[in-house]
Each structure stands twice: as C-alpha cells, then as structure tokens.
Design a protein around this motif. Structure first.
Motif, short mmCIF file in Angstrom:
data_model
loop_
_atom_site.label_atom_id
_atom_site.label_comp_id
_atom_site.label_asym_id
_atom_site.label_seq_id
_atom_site.Cartn_x
_atom_site.Cartn_y
_atom_site.Cartn_z
N GLN A 111 74.60 42.57 54.22
CA GLN A 111 75.54 42.90 53.15
C GLN A 111 76.57 41.79 53.02
O GLN A 111 76.54 40.81 53.75
CB GLN A 111 76.22 44.24 53.47
N VAL A 112 77.50 41.97 52.08
CA VAL A 112 78.56 40.97 51.94
C VAL A 112 79.62 41.15 53.02
O VAL A 112 80.45 40.27 53.23
CB VAL A 112 79.21 41.02 50.54
N SER A 113 79.62 42.27 53.70
CA SER A 113 80.50 42.48 54.84
C SER A 113 79.88 43.54 55.74
O SER A 113 79.11 44.39 55.29
CB SER A 113 81.91 42.93 54.41
N ASP A 114 80.21 43.47 57.04
CA ASP A 114 79.74 44.47 58.01
C ASP A 114 78.21 44.58 58.07
O ASP A 114 77.65 45.67 58.19
CB ASP A 114 80.35 45.84 57.71
N SER A 115 77.52 43.45 58.01
CA SER A 115 76.05 43.46 58.13
C SER A 115 75.65 43.85 59.55
O SER A 115 76.38 43.60 60.51
CB SER A 115 75.48 42.09 57.80
N TYR A 116 74.46 44.46 59.67
CA TYR A 116 74.01 44.88 61.00
C TYR A 116 72.51 45.12 61.00
O TYR A 116 71.87 45.25 59.96
CB TYR A 116 74.74 46.15 61.44
N ILE A 117 71.95 45.19 62.20
CA ILE A 117 70.62 45.72 62.44
C ILE A 117 70.80 46.88 63.41
O ILE A 117 71.58 46.78 64.37
CB ILE A 117 69.66 44.64 63.00
N ALA A 118 70.13 48.01 63.15
CA ALA A 118 70.36 49.21 63.95
C ALA A 118 69.05 49.94 64.21
O ALA A 118 68.10 49.86 63.42
CB ALA A 118 71.35 50.15 63.26
N ALA A 119 69.01 50.66 65.34
CA ALA A 119 67.82 51.43 65.72
C ALA A 119 68.21 52.89 65.93
O ALA A 119 69.27 53.20 66.49
CB ALA A 119 67.21 50.86 67.00
N LYS A 130 73.20 49.29 67.78
CA LYS A 130 73.61 48.67 66.51
C LYS A 130 74.19 47.30 66.84
O LYS A 130 75.11 47.19 67.65
CB LYS A 130 74.63 49.54 65.79
N THR A 131 73.64 46.25 66.22
CA THR A 131 74.07 44.88 66.49
C THR A 131 74.61 44.25 65.21
O THR A 131 73.90 44.20 64.21
CB THR A 131 72.89 44.04 67.02
N PRO A 132 75.86 43.77 65.23
CA PRO A 132 76.41 43.11 64.04
C PRO A 132 75.64 41.83 63.72
O PRO A 132 75.09 41.18 64.60
CB PRO A 132 77.86 42.80 64.44
N ARG A 133 75.63 41.47 62.43
CA ARG A 133 74.99 40.25 61.97
C ARG A 133 75.98 39.44 61.12
O ARG A 133 76.94 40.01 60.58
CB ARG A 133 73.74 40.58 61.13
N PRO A 134 75.77 38.12 60.98
CA PRO A 134 76.68 37.31 60.16
C PRO A 134 76.72 37.80 58.72
O PRO A 134 75.73 38.33 58.20
CB PRO A 134 76.08 35.91 60.25
N MET A 156 71.63 32.00 56.91
CA MET A 156 71.68 30.75 57.68
C MET A 156 70.67 30.66 58.82
O MET A 156 70.54 29.60 59.42
CB MET A 156 73.09 30.50 58.26
N GLU A 157 69.93 31.74 59.15
CA GLU A 157 69.03 31.67 60.29
C GLU A 157 68.01 32.79 60.26
O GLU A 157 68.18 33.79 59.57
CB GLU A 157 69.82 31.74 61.60
N MET A 158 66.93 32.61 61.02
CA MET A 158 65.98 33.66 61.31
C MET A 158 66.20 34.06 62.76
O MET A 158 66.26 33.20 63.64
CB MET A 158 64.55 33.14 61.11
N VAL A 159 66.35 35.36 63.02
CA VAL A 159 66.78 35.82 64.34
C VAL A 159 65.77 36.80 64.93
O VAL A 159 65.18 37.61 64.21
CB VAL A 159 68.16 36.50 64.27
N ALA A 160 65.59 36.72 66.24
CA ALA A 160 64.78 37.68 66.98
C ALA A 160 65.69 38.56 67.83
O ALA A 160 66.59 38.06 68.51
CB ALA A 160 63.78 36.96 67.87
N TYR A 161 65.47 39.87 67.76
CA TYR A 161 66.24 40.84 68.55
C TYR A 161 65.30 41.62 69.46
O TYR A 161 64.16 41.93 69.07
CB TYR A 161 66.97 41.83 67.64
N GLY A 166 68.48 45.70 71.08
CA GLY A 166 69.18 45.03 69.99
C GLY A 166 69.78 43.69 70.40
O GLY A 166 70.47 43.05 69.61
N GLU A 167 69.51 43.25 71.62
CA GLU A 167 70.05 41.98 72.09
C GLU A 167 69.44 40.82 71.31
O GLU A 167 68.23 40.77 71.08
CB GLU A 167 69.75 41.81 73.58
N ARG A 168 70.29 39.89 70.92
CA ARG A 168 69.83 38.68 70.25
C ARG A 168 69.04 37.82 71.23
O ARG A 168 69.50 37.53 72.33
CB ARG A 168 71.05 37.92 69.72
#
Length: 397
Positions: A111-119, A130-134, A156-161, A166-168
């Motif tokens: 999102q434009v603010s408070d982005s995250y990935i969550a399970a 729940k892990t915050p994202r840029p 800006m990146e492709m990320v593996a969790y 949820g650890e980067r």
C-alpha cells in the motif's frame, strides 16, 4: 480457481461478496454463498472488491474480499471462519490473491502506507505473524512459493520470507517500485518483474492531479487520497522536500526508477539469491511472464509477444499477434504445446509454442476479459464479464 472436480469463483454485487462453486464437468452450480461487505474502497478498472482469486486445499477454500477481509468455506459450502481486516489502500485497489503456505493463508498488502505480509492459521483464521514491508506507491502481485519460503515482488526489491515465521530471508534489489506481475519460480530459478509509476503529464491530464494549475502536485490536491503518501514519499526521497512535486522532480524520479524497472532472472541457493541476468527491454505491462518448454514469453499491451532465452535473457523474437490488439490484463498460459493469450476485449489467441511460434486461431468471446484462464485435464476455462467458458479439443471429448 479449479480444485479437483470443482471450480470456485468470486464476484461482487452491490454490497455483497459472492462465492460460487461449480461442477467441473458440467458447469452446474453446486452452491453459492454471500458475504456482506463492511466498507467501500476505491478501485481502478479492472479491479473490483472480488479481484483476488481464492486459494484452496483439501479442507476448503479461502476467499479475500478487499472490502471485508478473509472468509473460509468447506468444499460443500459451510462457512468455517471469517477474519475481518483493516481497509486496504493500494492506489488502484487490492489485486493480490491469498496463497497457502505452512498451514497458513498468506496475504500481501502493498500500500502507500503500512504495507505488510501476514499469515493466518488456515484451520481457524487466527493471526500467526505479520511483517511490515517498505512503503511507496503500492503493489498488486500475488506471491509464489519456493520450498518453505514465500517469494513476492515489492517496492524496490523482490523478497523471500520464511513461511512459518514471516522472517525476511533474502532479496533481489534494484527492482521497480510497483509490482504488478507475479514472479514465476521453476526449480531454483526465479523470474521477477516490477513496474513503475506513471509520468507527470499522465497524472495532471488524465487524473487531474494538479487541481490549482500551478504546475505542482501537493498531497492535499491529489484526487485520490491513497496517493497522498506516495506524493510525500517521492518529494522526500527524490524532490526538494517542500511538500509538493513538479514535473522535473516527478519525472526525474521516474527516470531513476526506470533504471530499476527490469525483468530479472535469479538463482536461489538456500538463504541467498544471485542475479543471473537483467533486461529493461520489451517488458510486460500487467501480465506475468510465462516459462514453457525452455522459453520465456512476455506479453505486452497491443498484443506484442516477446520470446526470451531464459538462460541468458537474450531476446529471440518480438512480434505482434494479429487480432489481439488492445490491453492485456490476463497472464498467458500454456498446455499441449500451445500458448493461450487473452486480451481485454475477449480475443483469445491460440499459438503453437516455440521460438518460431505461429497463430493457430483467434477466438472472439465478444465480452471483456480480465482474469487469467485456468487449465486442467485438457480443458481451458475462461472467465468473461458475463459468463464462464470451458473449451476442450474435439479429439479429447
């Protein structure tokens, strides 16, 4: 979404989210359920509150309605649990779909603010992590799985969790700011593509972002509230920090971002990845790349098809598909040595796959189409605005 002998669909009507289950063989409707949505969210076409594709496993199906949250049903239509979620704020609406990993339903909210990935626990809907994202301007890509990792494009990146915590784990840097196409992962090779923000002129003319006509865009005059934070971020990172951005600042930032707007191939080695090659030429718009029988296919608006050597990134062929002009939102799919490419106006092209691909047929469904077709057991299922179509080779009936 096709699971064994059933097809699961979502839809939206007035203030109701709709979940339908059809028989795979006949198309007969087996059951239908509704979920009352709790809010209205801004959407840009072709998104709507039911854009996300359901996920399924042996226990049931898991549905994300952006205007409500997650709901789980058994295969026979009994509601198992529901998990209301906070409003989402991608500039064009929620388009990422949930995936299942390590006993959880995983969602990515860029999102434009408070982005995250969550399970959320698949059995109960209870939050697991729940892990915050840029943050910058949002994203629309659905994650994919690689072993015990969840891979997703991001600003800006492709990320593996790690799927269980949820650890980067690792990332591929220097990507574009707006992930739309989903990454594809085959074995230990990943192909990922990120898009960029629109130019200043498009914002001011088409979106009427410069309300007072002073040649600058400020957060308060931007017509879309979800873009306010994006304007602030670009001013802060690329501008002069005066709280607004002009054409020079915005397009200057865009020029820098475009150097990162790339299709990247990477090799995954345990907790690390190594970039194999990168190209900024002939990228897709919305459709995800397709790797099939040793070739990488990219489909761009206007029906432009690019064939790429997946080992080197060399462009092998670029050509237009006759009869498939216009926008392409659906990703290409393949089976039986054929490519299937669907454009927005409902033209479905069937191509003989290969370096010297050729068009076998172009079928006109005469309705707008946005969803990626599904293929199972020699049948291709295509969703249009008003119907669900199933096609099968005559020789296999």
């Amino acid at each position: 979404m096709v699971w064994e002998n059933r097809v699961f669909l979502t839809g939206y009507e007035q203030s109701r989210g709709i979940v339908a289950c059809l028989d795979w063989k006949s198309g007969r409707r087996l059951w239908e359920r509704t979920v009352e949505v709790t809010r209205l969210e801004r959407k840009s076409k072709p998104n709507d509150p039911a854009s996300s594709t359901p996920a399924a496993d042996q226990t049931g199906i898991y549905v994300l309605f952006s205007a409500f949250g997650l709901v789980a049903f058994s295969h026979d239509g009994q509601e198992r649990w529901r998990r209301p979620l906070e409003p989402f704020s991608p500039p064009h609406g929620m388009a990422s779909s949930p995936v299942l990993a390590a006993g959880s339903v995983v969602i990515v909210a860029d999102q434009v603010s408070d982005s995250y990935i969550a399970a959320f626990e698949a059995a109960s809907g209870q939050p697991r992590w729940k892990t915050p994202r840029p943050n910058l301007v949002g994203g629309y890509a659905t994650p994919v799985l690689h072993g015990t990792d969840i891979l997703t494009g991001g600003p800006m990146e492709m990320v593996a969790y790690a799927a269980d915590t949820g650890e980067r784990r690792w990332s591929i840097p220097k990507m574009g700011v707006m992930p739309i196409a989903s990454p594809i992962c085959v074995g230990n090779r990943i192909y990922v593509y990120n898009d960029a923000v629109p130019p200043f002129e498009q914002l001011t003319v088409q979106m009427k972002a410069d309300g007072n006509g002073d040649g600058k865009i400020s957060p308060d005059e931007f017509p879309d509230p979800s873009f306010k934070e994006a304007v602030r971020a670009i001013d802060r990172v690329y501008g002069n920090g005066d709280g607004a951005v002009d054409k020079e600042e915005w397009d200057g930032a865009l020029k820098l971002m475009r150097t990162m707007n790339s299709l990247v191939a990477g090799d995954i080695d345990g907790q690390h990845s190594k970039e194999r090659w990168r190209t900024t030429k002939m990228l897709t718009d919305t459709a995800s790349p397709l790797l099939y029988r040793g070739l990488l296919y990219l489909v761009k608006n206007g029906g432009l098809l690019t064939t790429v050597d997946p080992e080197s990134g060399e462009i092998l062929r670029q050509d237009r598909i006759p009869g498939v002009e216009g926008s392409v939102f659906a990703s290409p799919v393949a089976a039986d040595g054929k490519l299937f490419i669907l454009n927005e106006s409902g033209k479905l092209a069937v191509l003989q796959a290969g370096r010297d691909w050729r068009v076998l047929a172009v079928n006109d469904l005469a309705e707008n189409c946005y969803a990626t077709p599904a293929i199972a057991e020699g049948v291709i299922v295509v969703r249009s605005e008003g119907a669900l179509w199933a096609f099968q080779n005559r020789d296999r009936r």
